[in-house]
Design an enzyme around this catalytic site. Structure first.
Site, short mmCIF file in Angstrom:
data_model
loop_
_atom_site.label_atom_id
_atom_site.label_comp_id
_atom_site.label_asym_id
_atom_site.label_seq_id
_atom_site.Cartn_x
_atom_site.Cartn_y
_atom_site.Cartn_z
N ASP A 80 -3.70 -7.83 3.17
CA ASP A 80 -3.48 -6.66 4.01
C ASP A 80 -1.98 -6.39 4.06
OD1 ASP A 80 -3.20 -4.77 6.01
OD2 ASP A 80 -4.40 -5.85 7.48
N LYS A 145 0.24 8.92 1.15
CA LYS A 145 -0.80 9.89 1.47
C LYS A 145 -0.95 10.01 2.98
CE LYS A 145 -5.26 8.88 1.10
NZ LYS A 145 -6.55 8.60 0.43
#
Length: 196
Positions: A80, A145
């Protein structure tokens, strides 16, 4: 999308969005599964060494999901990007501890509540931006994004504090009705007024 962060430059370069010059040699692709952006990045920086006339670059992919091996790329998975332990591992793996380009196609698992999903994605982008002083080379590039929404201005403001040029791009492959856009931030200079 199951992964959190995808730092990718290659697919955009294929579509004409040049995120960095040809001198870019180290790229980090976070949220890299299934690996398509990493494949293009490997080609772009000659990470597999297939072109003997060009310098060999380095591509690092990070994702919560498993990624199949790819010649020329190093993958950290499952990992992560928002976990400080992963940030430390990235620093250890990157040559010189720095990337020329950080590419992010990250997205949280969608809840179906547009405002909540937007806020969570902005939070992930801001977390990623917080990593740039440790990972990104001076004058480096960040592509991230987001989904257009009420908090996009927060992210844009932070980017303009740390990068010389910031613009919004929408890939041709993105559906016209989609709120998906990308911030392309170039010429990283660090946060204005920050103590170095």
């Amino acid at each position: 999308m199951a992964g959190y962060v995808k730092l990718v430059c290659a697919s955009f370069q294929r579509q004409g969005f040049h995120t960095a010059g040809s001198r870019c040699k180290n790229r980090t692709d976070c949220g890299a599964a299934p690996g398509a952006w990493s494949q293009v990045a490997v080609q772009k920086v000659n990470a597999a060494g297939t072109d003997p006339s060009s310098p060999v670059g380095f591509v690092l992919g990070v994702d919560l999901l498993h990624i199949f091996p790819l010649e020329g790329a190093t993958f950290l998975c499952p990992a992560d990007v928002t976990d400080p332990r992963t940030s430390q591992k990235i620093l250890e793996v990157l040559p010189g501890g720095r990337a020329d380009v950080i590419l992010s196609d990250m997205a949280p698992n969608a809840t179906g509540f547009q405002d909540l999903d937007h806020d969570r994605l902005i939070s992930l982008c801001l977390t990623l931006l917080g990593m740039t002083p440790d990972i990104l080379q001076p004058r480096g590039t960040l592509l991230c994004k987001t989904w257009a929404g009420s908090q996009s201005h927060r992210l844009q403001r932070r980017l303009t504090e740390e990068f010389q040029n910031v613009r919004i791009i929408k890939p041709e492959a993105s559906r016209k009705e989609s709120s998906e856009v990308y911030f392309l931030a170039t010429q990283y200079q660090g946060r204005k007024g920050a103590v170095k």
